[in-house]
Design a protein around this motif. Sequence first.
Motif, PDB file in Angstrom:
ATOM      1  N   LYS A 195       0.872  -1.187   0.000  1.00  0.00           N
ATOM      2  CA  LYS A 195       0.000   0.000   0.000  1.00  0.00           C
ATOM      3  C   LYS A 195       0.904   1.231   0.000  1.00  0.00           C
ATOM      4  CE  LYS A 195      -4.069  -1.892   2.299  1.00  0.00           C
ATOM      5  NZ  LYS A 195      -4.960  -1.835   3.474  1.00  0.00           N
ATOM      6  N   ILE A 196       0.790   2.013  -1.053  1.00  0.00           N
ATOM      7  CA  ILE A 196       1.655   3.194  -1.161  1.00  0.00           C
ATOM      8  C   ILE A 196       0.951   4.239  -2.022  1.00  0.00           C
ATOM      9  CG2 ILE A 196       2.909   2.180  -3.124  1.00  0.00           C
ATOM     10  CD1 ILE A 196       5.454   3.545  -1.991  1.00  0.00           C
ATOM     11  N   ASP A 197       0.772   5.439  -1.490  1.00  0.00           N
ATOM     12  CA  ASP A 197       0.048   6.487  -2.219  1.00  0.00           C
ATOM     13  C   ASP A 197       0.871   7.037  -3.379  1.00  0.00           C
ATOM     14  OD1 ASP A 197      -2.238   6.333  -0.687  1.00  0.00           O
ATOM     15  OD2 ASP A 197      -1.497   7.750   0.816  1.00  0.00           O
ATOM     16  N   ILE A 198       2.138   7.343  -3.085  1.00  0.00           N
ATOM     17  CA  ILE A 198       3.017   7.887  -4.119  1.00  0.00           C
ATOM     18  C   ILE A 198       4.226   6.970  -4.259  1.00  0.00           C
ATOM     19  CG2 ILE A 198       4.441   9.861  -4.820  1.00  0.00           C
ATOM     20  CD1 ILE A 198       2.616  11.587  -2.981  1.00  0.00           C
ATOM     21  N   PRO A 199       4.490   6.428  -5.439  1.00  0.00           N
ATOM     22  CA  PRO A 199       5.633   5.533  -5.628  1.00  0.00           C
ATOM     23  C   PRO A 199       6.953   6.214  -5.253  1.00  0.00           C
ATOM     24  CG  PRO A 199       4.180   5.425  -7.531  1.00  0.00           C
ATOM     25  CD  PRO A 199       3.686   6.548  -6.667  1.00  0.00           C
ATOM     26  N   ASN A 200       7.839   5.453  -4.634  1.00  0.00           N
ATOM     27  CA  ASN A 200       9.163   5.951  -4.277  1.00  0.00           C
ATOM     28  C   ASN A 200       9.930   6.303  -5.558  1.00  0.00           C
ATOM     29  OD1 ASN A 200      12.032   5.949  -3.650  1.00  0.00           O
ATOM     30  ND2 ASN A 200      11.499   5.008  -1.692  1.00  0.00           N
ATOM     31  N   PRO A 201      10.408   7.554  -5.686  1.00  0.00           N
ATOM     32  CA  PRO A 201      11.076   7.940  -6.935  1.00  0.00           C
ATOM     33  C   PRO A 201      12.349   7.145  -7.229  1.00  0.00           C
ATOM     34  CG  PRO A 201      11.336   9.646  -5.246  1.00  0.00           C
ATOM     35  CD  PRO A 201      10.353   8.662  -4.715  1.00  0.00           C
ATOM     36  N   LYS A 202      12.954   6.553  -6.174  1.00  0.00           N
ATOM     37  CA  LYS A 202      14.194   5.796  -6.376  1.00  0.00           C
ATOM     38  C   LYS A 202      13.949   4.311  -6.644  1.00  0.00           C
ATOM     39  CE  LYS A 202      17.259   8.790  -3.713  1.00  0.00           C
ATOM     40  NZ  LYS A 202      18.194   8.889  -2.559  1.00  0.00           N
ATOM     41  N   THR A 203      13.023   3.715  -5.879  1.00  0.00           N
ATOM     42  CA  THR A 203      12.840   2.252  -5.983  1.00  0.00           C
ATOM     43  C   THR A 203      11.380   1.839  -6.193  1.00  0.00           C
ATOM     44  OG1 THR A 203      12.750   2.161  -3.567  1.00  0.00           O
ATOM     45  CG2 THR A 203      14.886   1.696  -4.609  1.00  0.00           C
ATOM     46  N   PHE A 204      10.515   2.787  -6.508  1.00  0.00           N
ATOM     47  CA  PHE A 204       9.086   2.574  -6.755  1.00  0.00           C
ATOM     48  C   PHE A 204       8.346   2.157  -5.480  1.00  0.00           C
ATOM     49  CE2 PHE A 204       5.279   0.410  -8.427  1.00  0.00           C
ATOM     50  CZ  PHE A 204       4.789   1.427  -9.222  1.00  0.00           C
ATOM     51  N   ILE A 205       8.844   1.104  -4.787  1.00  0.00           N
ATOM     52  CA  ILE A 205       8.217   0.679  -3.529  1.00  0.00           C
ATOM     53  C   ILE A 205       9.162   1.001  -2.375  1.00  0.00           C
ATOM     54  CG2 ILE A 205       6.715  -1.120  -4.475  1.00  0.00           C
ATOM     55  CD1 ILE A 205       8.899  -3.135  -3.874  1.00  0.00           C
ATOM     56  N   GLY A 206       8.686   0.820  -1.141  1.00  0.00           N
ATOM     57  CA  GLY A 206       9.484   1.170   0.033  1.00  0.00           C
ATOM     58  C   GLY A 206      10.667   0.244   0.261  1.00  0.00           C
ATOM     59  N   SER A 207      11.640   0.710   1.046  1.00  0.00           N
ATOM     60  CA  SER A 207      12.867  -0.053   1.293  1.00  0.00           C
ATOM     61  C   SER A 207      12.601  -1.371   2.019  1.00  0.00           C
ATOM     62  CB  SER A 207      13.855   0.795   2.099  1.00  0.00           C
ATOM     63  OG  SER A 207      13.257   1.243   3.306  1.00  0.00           O
ATOM     64  N   GLY A 208      11.618  -1.360   2.931  1.00  0.00           N
ATOM     65  CA  GLY A 208      11.288  -2.592   3.656  1.00  0.00           C
ATOM     66  C   GLY A 208      10.772  -3.676   2.729  1.00  0.00           C
ATOM     67  N   LYS A 209       9.887  -3.287   1.809  1.00  0.00           N
ATOM     68  CA  LYS A 209       9.316  -4.257   0.864  1.00  0.00           C
ATOM     69  C   LYS A 209      10.396  -4.758  -0.101  1.00  0.00           C
ATOM     70  CE  LYS A 209       5.598  -5.222   0.821  1.00  0.00           C
ATOM     71  NZ  LYS A 209       4.859  -6.374   1.430  1.00  0.00           N
ATOM     72  N   ILE A 210      11.304  -3.836  -0.495  1.00  0.00           N
ATOM     73  CA  ILE A 210      12.417  -4.240  -1.370  1.00  0.00           C
ATOM     74  C   ILE A 210      13.259  -5.322  -0.687  1.00  0.00           C
ATOM     75  CG2 ILE A 210      14.690  -3.435  -2.175  1.00  0.00           C
ATOM     76  CD1 ILE A 210      12.866  -2.697  -4.246  1.00  0.00           C
ATOM     77  N   GLU A 211      13.491  -5.155   0.637  1.00  0.00           N
ATOM     78  CA  GLU A 211      14.282  -6.139   1.380  1.00  0.00           C
ATOM     79  C   GLU A 211      13.566  -7.493   1.433  1.00  0.00           C
ATOM     80  OE1 GLU A 211      17.380  -6.247   2.630  1.00  0.00           O
ATOM     81  OE2 GLU A 211      17.600  -4.371   1.507  1.00  0.00           O
ATOM     82  N   ASP A 212      12.218  -7.449   1.601  1.00  0.00           N
ATOM     83  CA  ASP A 212      11.429  -8.699   1.597  1.00  0.00           C
ATOM     84  C   ASP A 212      11.598  -9.427   0.267  1.00  0.00           C
ATOM     85  OD1 ASP A 212      10.524  -8.067   4.096  1.00  0.00           O
ATOM     86  OD2 ASP A 212       8.538  -7.372   3.444  1.00  0.00           O
ATOM     87  N   ILE A 213      11.510  -8.658  -0.810  1.00  0.00           N
ATOM     88  CA  ILE A 213      11.633  -9.253  -2.149  1.00  0.00           C
ATOM     89  C   ILE A 213      13.045  -9.805  -2.352  1.00  0.00           C
ATOM     90  CG2 ILE A 213      11.554  -8.785  -4.640  1.00  0.00           C
ATOM     91  CD1 ILE A 213       9.455  -6.578  -3.985  1.00  0.00           C
ATOM     92  N   LYS A 214      14.050  -9.037  -1.893  1.00  0.00           N
ATOM     93  CA  LYS A 214      15.445  -9.476  -2.048  1.00  0.00           C
ATOM     94  C   LYS A 214      15.676 -10.804  -1.331  1.00  0.00           C
ATOM     95  CE  LYS A 214      20.256  -8.159  -1.213  1.00  0.00           C
ATOM     96  NZ  LYS A 214      20.681  -8.920  -2.398  1.00  0.00           N
ATOM     97  N   HIS A 215      15.132 -10.914  -0.132  1.00  0.00           N
ATOM     98  CA  HIS A 215      15.269 -12.149   0.641  1.00  0.00           C
ATOM     99  C   HIS A 215      14.658 -13.325  -0.131  1.00  0.00           C
ATOM    100  CE1 HIS A 215      15.649 -14.723   4.152  1.00  0.00           C
ATOM    101  NE2 HIS A 215      14.371 -15.066   4.015  1.00  0.00           N
ATOM    102  N   TYR A 216      13.467 -13.117  -0.674  1.00  0.00           N
ATOM    103  CA  TYR A 216      12.795 -14.201  -1.414  1.00  0.00           C
ATOM    104  C   TYR A 216      13.569 -14.555  -2.689  1.00  0.00           C
ATOM    105  CZ  TYR A 216       9.188 -17.006  -3.635  1.00  0.00           C
ATOM    106  OH  TYR A 216       8.512 -18.046  -4.230  1.00  0.00           O
ATOM    107  N   VAL A 217      14.047 -13.517  -3.400  1.00  0.00           N
ATOM    108  CA  VAL A 217      14.801 -13.724  -4.645  1.00  0.00           C
ATOM    109  C   VAL A 217      16.062 -14.538  -4.380  1.00  0.00           C
ATOM    110  CG1 VAL A 217      16.223 -12.513  -6.367  1.00  0.00           C
ATOM    111  CG2 VAL A 217      13.904 -11.715  -5.889  1.00  0.00           C
ATOM    112  N   ASP A 218      16.781 -14.166  -3.313  1.00  0.00           N
ATOM    113  CA  ASP A 218      18.028 -14.872  -2.968  1.00  0.00           C
ATOM    114  C   ASP A 218      17.760 -16.312  -2.524  1.00  0.00           C
ATOM    115  OD1 ASP A 218      19.374 -12.563  -3.548  1.00  0.00           O
ATOM    116  OD2 ASP A 218      19.617 -11.918  -1.453  1.00  0.00           O
TER     117      ASP A 218
END
Length: 403
Positions: free
Chosen positions: A52-75
């Motif tokens: 849930k995000i009103d305005i996409p993060n200009p650097k990574t589109f989604i928040g840093s916490g969610k990026i870390e969740d995805i990174k963990h799953y990807v790895d």
Amino acid sequence: MLEKKTLELEKVVLVGIINQEQDEEKSKEYLDELEFLAYTAGGEVGARFTQKIDIPNPKTFIGSGKIEDIKHYVDENDIGTVIFDDELTPAQQKNIEKILKAKILDRTSLILDIFAQRAQTSYARTQVELAQYQYLLPRLAGLWTHLERQRGGIGMRGPGETEIETDRRIVRDRIALLKKKLEKIDKQMETQRGNRGALVRVALIGYTNVGKSTLMNVISKSDVFAENKLFATLDTTVRKVVIGNLPFLLSDTVGFIRKLPTQLVESFKSTLDEVREADLLLHVVDISHPNFEEHITSVNQVLDEIKSADKPTIMVFNKIDNYEHQTIDEDDLVTEKTTKHFTLEEWKNTWMNRMGDTILFISALNKENLEEFRKKVYEEVRKIHITRFPYNNFLYPEYEEGF
């Protein structure tokens, strides 16, 4: 002895967002469609991530916490590709790729990839290549960082970042060349359309995977490629069809989709010209799809963009053999009845009732109600024909059973 090759599906992860424009249900629906797109492209979805995000993060589109969740799953699961449901900026794509160390795609690049796989003719391949280069141009800055891992791109490799400006010029030159090539082919196709004479032109339109090609095969007794995947047909197929003794031209066009890349709308101009120049549209809808009303809206938006929304149209609700509705027990006093609970008859009494007799319910695959379909198409084509040739309307009587 030759070894039998099996198609190895690429492991992918999907990422979507929930905001004011798309709630949780809408986001799920878009991700369902994105999963079908991924499957069509040769991918196997391992997991979905939403935020849930009103305005996409200009650097990574989604928040840093969610990026870390995805990174963990990807790895942990050896995922090679992460696909975002919305279009990423070049900077976002580059930043996410650095963090996840995986190939990053968005919906646009995924659709372009499918189009590249599906393009059969030289014309379709040229259209797709143009769209790919237009998408690629602003993303050249990050291209070299992942070319090695992608094992190719669009036929371009380079020594490094210092070559970016040179490559931008090469890409711009290629875009200009492809546009000239398409202009030349467009003129040839315009001449071909002009040479078809004064026959009434009918175009099959609709969302992707609604059964247009199957219907085309049934009506024209031709053999147009049809498959339960998105964008099975890219090239426009035109057939001369005769119902009763009345001839007309029938064209099958590329399917539409929500969030259709603007690059594709532009490069597939000639395909859309078939729709622009049609006298009658057969808008095919998959009524068994739970969100068919939104599909209709998406198609109508494209028709509006190409100034074809006011053309005579027959709404053809296909796949009635697959239609299912939820039932409510008589004792259930809590569940509110919604469109999910509608029978086909109840649907006919909604907004569809206002469309009068320009509406049909059929199954192209099982050939249900095709006689009614033939009759309606005959009547509408006849109206246009006798307006164009009033002196020979006696040649085409009213429709009779078994025409």
